[in-house]
Design a protein around this motif. Structure first.
Motif, short mmCIF file in Angstrom:
data_model
loop_
_atom_site.label_atom_id
_atom_site.label_comp_id
_atom_site.label_asym_id
_atom_site.label_seq_id
_atom_site.Cartn_x
_atom_site.Cartn_y
_atom_site.Cartn_z
N GLN A 1 8.46 76.98 -21.85
CA GLN A 1 8.03 75.38 -22.45
C GLN A 1 6.57 75.39 -21.97
N VAL A 2 5.86 74.84 -23.50
CA VAL A 2 4.33 74.22 -23.20
C VAL A 2 4.71 72.89 -22.13
N GLN A 3 3.41 72.77 -21.95
CA GLN A 3 3.14 72.04 -20.76
C GLN A 3 1.79 71.66 -21.10
N LEU A 4 0.72 70.62 -21.04
CA LEU A 4 -0.68 70.18 -21.14
C LEU A 4 -0.48 68.79 -19.63
N VAL A 5 -1.60 69.75 -18.56
CA VAL A 5 -0.97 69.19 -17.50
C VAL A 5 -2.18 68.77 -16.95
N GLU A 6 -2.93 66.77 -17.35
CA GLU A 6 -4.66 66.37 -16.43
C GLU A 6 -4.16 66.49 -15.09
N SER A 7 -5.62 66.12 -14.61
CA SER A 7 -5.52 65.91 -13.56
C SER A 7 -6.87 65.20 -13.05
N GLY A 8 -7.35 65.11 -12.27
CA GLY A 8 -8.60 64.23 -11.56
C GLY A 8 -8.56 63.00 -12.00
N GLY A 9 -8.36 61.92 -12.12
CA GLY A 9 -8.25 60.97 -12.36
C GLY A 9 -7.98 60.16 -10.97
N GLY A 10 -8.79 58.66 -11.35
CA GLY A 10 -8.88 57.96 -10.33
C GLY A 10 -9.31 56.91 -9.80
N LEU A 11 -9.77 56.35 -9.46
CA LEU A 11 -10.47 54.86 -9.00
C LEU A 11 -12.31 55.62 -8.16
N VAL A 12 -13.23 54.91 -8.97
CA VAL A 12 -14.01 54.93 -9.12
C VAL A 12 -15.36 54.00 -9.50
N GLN A 13 -16.49 53.95 -8.15
CA GLN A 13 -17.48 52.57 -8.50
C GLN A 13 -18.30 53.27 -10.06
N ALA A 14 -18.54 51.91 -11.21
CA ALA A 14 -19.50 52.09 -11.88
C ALA A 14 -20.35 52.80 -11.68
N GLY A 15 -20.99 53.47 -12.36
CA GLY A 15 -22.13 54.31 -12.04
C GLY A 15 -21.53 55.62 -11.47
N ASN A 109 -3.42 62.05 -34.88
CA ASN A 109 -2.36 62.85 -35.28
C ASN A 109 -2.67 64.12 -35.61
N GLN A 110 -3.45 64.28 -35.58
CA GLN A 110 -4.44 65.63 -35.76
C GLN A 110 -3.78 66.65 -34.89
N TYR A 111 -3.41 66.14 -33.80
CA TYR A 111 -3.44 66.85 -32.65
C TYR A 111 -2.06 66.72 -32.00
N GLY A 112 -1.20 68.56 -32.12
CA GLY A 112 0.20 68.15 -31.96
C GLY A 112 1.07 69.18 -30.25
N TYR A 113 -0.23 68.53 -29.17
CA TYR A 113 0.67 68.95 -28.24
C TYR A 113 -0.56 67.93 -27.10
N TRP A 114 0.35 67.30 -26.37
CA TRP A 114 -0.30 65.69 -25.10
C TRP A 114 -0.17 66.16 -24.03
N GLY A 115 -0.52 66.59 -22.92
CA GLY A 115 -0.57 65.61 -21.67
C GLY A 115 -0.05 64.32 -21.34
N GLN A 116 0.73 64.21 -20.36
CA GLN A 116 0.78 63.44 -20.25
C GLN A 116 -0.08 62.03 -19.73
N GLY A 117 -1.36 62.26 -19.51
CA GLY A 117 -2.64 61.62 -18.66
C GLY A 117 -2.79 61.67 -17.80
N THR A 118 -3.51 61.19 -17.29
CA THR A 118 -4.13 60.37 -15.40
C THR A 118 -5.19 59.50 -15.84
N GLN A 119 -5.29 58.38 -15.06
CA GLN A 119 -5.71 57.23 -15.34
C GLN A 119 -6.75 57.00 -14.39
N VAL A 120 -8.11 56.67 -15.61
CA VAL A 120 -9.65 56.68 -14.32
C VAL A 120 -9.72 54.79 -14.33
#
Length: 124
Positions: A1-15, A109-120
């Motif tokens: 099963q093809v998977q793309l898993v994003e990580s590393g997002g979070g809450l950060v202050q400007a700068g 639409n030129q990309y075929g596989y996508w991860g679930q996303g990570t919130q920044v």
């Protein structure tokens, strides 16, 4: 099963800085160009950055040029990184990585596989 898993997002202050990772599994993507997109609430998904299969070429949206850096590691399973510096509140979005299967770097639409996303979220 093809998977793309994003990580590393979070809450950060400007700068501040964040480093996103996208780990691919299920098949090899070492010969595919890959990209990062983002989508803010109520807005369309937009191109952020892309990298060629061997890392030799990189492409950036004007809004992130000079602040974000895309890189990749094909040593084992492909991992794509997005180093984000000097973050601004307008960078707040869900960030997605994707595998490019078409010809244009800019169009989702030129990309075929996508991860679930990570919130920044960048606070002012």
């Amino acid at each position: 099963q093809v998977q793309l898993v994003e990580s590393g997002g979070g809450l950060v202050q400007a700068g501040g800085s964040l480093r996103l990772s996208c780990a691919a599994s299920g098949r090899t993507f070492s010969t595919y160009d890959m990209g990062w997109f983002r989508q803010a609430p109520g807005k369309e998904r937009e191109f952020v950055a892309a990298i060629s299969w061997n890392g030799g070429s990189t492409y950036y949206a004007d809004s992130v040029k000079g602040r974000f850096t895309i890189s990749r590691d094909n040593a084992k399973n492909t991992v794509v990184y997005l180093q984000m510096n000097s973050l601004k509140p307008e960078d707040t979005a869900v960030y997605y990585c994707a595998v490019k299967i078409g010809t244009s770097y800019l169009r989702p639409n030129q990309y075929g596989y996508w991860g679930q996303g990570t919130q920044v979220t960048v606070s002012s």
